[in-house]
Write an enzyme that holds these catalytic residues in place. Structure first.
Site, mmCIF file in Angstrom:
data_model
loop_
_atom_site.group_PDB
_atom_site.id
_atom_site.type_symbol
_atom_site.label_atom_id
_atom_site.label_comp_id
_atom_site.label_asym_id
_atom_site.label_seq_id
_atom_site.Cartn_x
_atom_site.Cartn_y
_atom_site.Cartn_z
ATOM 1 N N ARG A 91 44.637 39.196 41.005
ATOM 2 C CA ARG A 91 44.285 40.457 40.330
ATOM 3 C C ARG A 91 43.397 40.160 39.132
ATOM 4 O O ARG A 91 43.625 39.191 38.415
ATOM 5 C CB ARG A 91 45.528 41.161 39.799
ATOM 6 N N ILE A 92 42.448 41.052 38.944
ATOM 7 C CA ILE A 92 41.593 40.952 37.762
ATOM 8 C C ILE A 92 42.373 41.514 36.582
ATOM 9 O O ILE A 92 42.880 42.639 36.658
ATOM 10 C CB ILE A 92 40.310 41.814 37.952
ATOM 11 N N ASN A 107 42.176 29.443 34.992
ATOM 12 C CA ASN A 107 42.150 29.872 36.398
ATOM 13 C C ASN A 107 41.683 28.713 37.282
ATOM 14 O O ASN A 107 40.888 27.870 36.843
ATOM 15 C CB ASN A 107 41.179 31.050 36.551
ATOM 16 N N THR A 108 42.202 28.669 38.486
ATOM 17 C CA THR A 108 41.662 27.721 39.465
ATOM 18 C C THR A 108 41.005 28.526 40.575
ATOM 19 O O THR A 108 41.471 29.615 40.936
ATOM 20 C CB THR A 108 42.758 26.823 40.085
ATOM 21 N N HIS A 109 39.937 27.975 41.117
ATOM 22 C CA HIS A 109 39.193 28.706 42.155
ATOM 23 C C HIS A 109 38.726 27.728 43.232
ATOM 24 O O HIS A 109 38.219 26.650 42.912
ATOM 25 C CB HIS A 109 38.000 29.439 41.529
ATOM 26 N N ASP A 141 37.482 34.422 31.581
ATOM 27 C CA ASP A 141 37.140 35.515 30.681
ATOM 28 C C ASP A 141 37.292 36.824 31.457
ATOM 29 O O ASP A 141 37.981 36.872 32.480
ATOM 30 C CB ASP A 141 35.756 35.305 30.051
ATOM 31 N N ALA A 142 36.607 37.873 31.014
ATOM 32 C CA ALA A 142 36.853 39.188 31.618
ATOM 33 C C ALA A 142 36.174 39.367 32.979
ATOM 34 O O ALA A 142 36.390 40.373 33.655
ATOM 35 C CB ALA A 142 36.386 40.281 30.654
ATOM 36 N N ASP A 145 36.258 35.263 38.140
ATOM 37 C CA ASP A 145 36.097 33.809 38.249
ATOM 38 C C ASP A 145 34.936 33.299 37.391
ATOM 39 O O ASP A 145 34.166 32.428 37.816
ATOM 40 C CB ASP A 145 35.914 33.398 39.723
HETATM 41 C C1 GAR Z 1 44.130 28.560 45.564
HETATM 42 O O1 GAR Z 1 43.219 27.889 46.392
HETATM 43 C C2 GAR Z 1 43.405 29.232 44.414
HETATM 44 O O2 GAR Z 1 42.277 28.556 43.978
HETATM 45 C C3 GAR Z 1 43.005 30.547 45.030
HETATM 46 O O3 GAR Z 1 44.150 30.928 45.739
HETATM 47 C C4 GAR Z 1 44.767 29.749 46.272
HETATM 48 C C5 GAR Z 1 46.252 29.846 46.021
HETATM 49 O O4 GAR Z 1 46.952 28.948 46.803
HETATM 50 N N1 GAR Z 1 42.575 31.468 44.023
HETATM 51 C C6 GAR Z 1 41.505 32.252 44.141
HETATM 52 O O5 GAR Z 1 40.850 32.344 45.165
HETATM 53 C C7 GAR Z 1 41.149 33.031 42.891
HETATM 54 N N2 GAR Z 1 39.873 33.612 42.996
HETATM 55 P P1 GAR Z 1 48.514 28.698 46.594
HETATM 56 O O6 GAR Z 1 49.176 30.071 46.447
HETATM 57 O O7 GAR Z 1 48.950 27.997 47.843
HETATM 58 O O8 GAR Z 1 48.681 27.858 45.365
#
Ligand code: GAR
Length: 192
Positions: A91-92, A107-109, A141-142, A145
């Site tokens: 969620r944003i 955040n991780t992406h 940030d806002a 990603d």
């Molecule tokens: C991860 O790969 C994360 O980077 C991504 O969701 C997955 C969660 O995996 N997030 C996004 O895409 C955010 N834009 P998990 O629930 O198995 O940890």
């Protein structure tokens, strides 16, 4: 270093952090709570199983997005975290949240930002036909990603890759980067 982790799904990356804390790999990190935007996530379940406090601020319970955002902000603030980590939190968050955790929302992406932001970073990279993608850990940030990049690593796309196979290989790297980032931040906090 107190962290709150936010999840929307399975939380496999979160599990890697839980394991790293439990094994002593992240001695200065304490997961003070894990929260989700909906009921029934495996991420919350596995945290509860690990004895971590959990909460849900259910998006669907709030008629206005701003009200949900306010409730999430207040809930996270109540744990007095040094960092809030979005680990598959889909969620944003709004301005109130970003202002409350200015520079401390991580955040991780699963793509090499600024390429392929959004909910389908792996699918979009595959559809584009890139031969190299990867993952990014950044200060959020806002935007979607967006924000200063802390760590990033490339992952090669294989000809036979599906979205699932590629995402799984990315997540292996992502877990390592997330743990390394938390170690960096804890070390920085320790020395200041
Ligand atoms: C991860 O790969 C994360 O980077 C991504 O969701 C997955 C969660 O995996 N997030 C996004 O895409 C955010 N834009 P998990 O629930 O198995 O940890």
């Amino acid at each position: 270093m107190r962290i709150v982790v936010l999840v929307s799904g399975t939380g496999s990356n979160l599990q890697a952090v839980i394991d790293a804390v439990a094994s002593g790999e992240l001695p200065d990190v304490q997961i003070v709570a894990v929260g989700a935007d909906k009921h029934g996530t495996y991420g919350v379940q596995r945290s509860a199983d690990a004895g971590i406090e959990t909460f849900v601020v259910n998006f669907k319970d709030y008629p206005q997005r701003s009200e949900w955002n306010h409730a999430l902000t207040e809930k996270c603030l109540s744990y007095q975290p040094d960092y809030v980590v979005s680990s598959g939190f889909m969620r944003i968050v709004g301005e109130e949240f970003i202002n409350a955790f200015d520079g401390t929302y991580i955040n991780t992406h699963p793509a090499l930002l600024p390429s392929f932001p959004g909910a389908h970073g792996v699918r979009d990279a595959l559809a584009y036909g890139v031969k190299v993608t990867g993952c990014t850990v950044h200060i959020a940030d806002a935007g979607v990603d967006t924000g200063p990049i802390l760590r990033q690593e490339a992952v090669t796309v294989l000809p036979e890759d599906t979205e699932d196979s590629l995402h799984e290989r990315i997540k292996v790297v992502e877990r390592r980067l997330l743990i390394a980032t938390l170690a960096d931040l804890a070390a920085k906090q320790h020395s200041s």
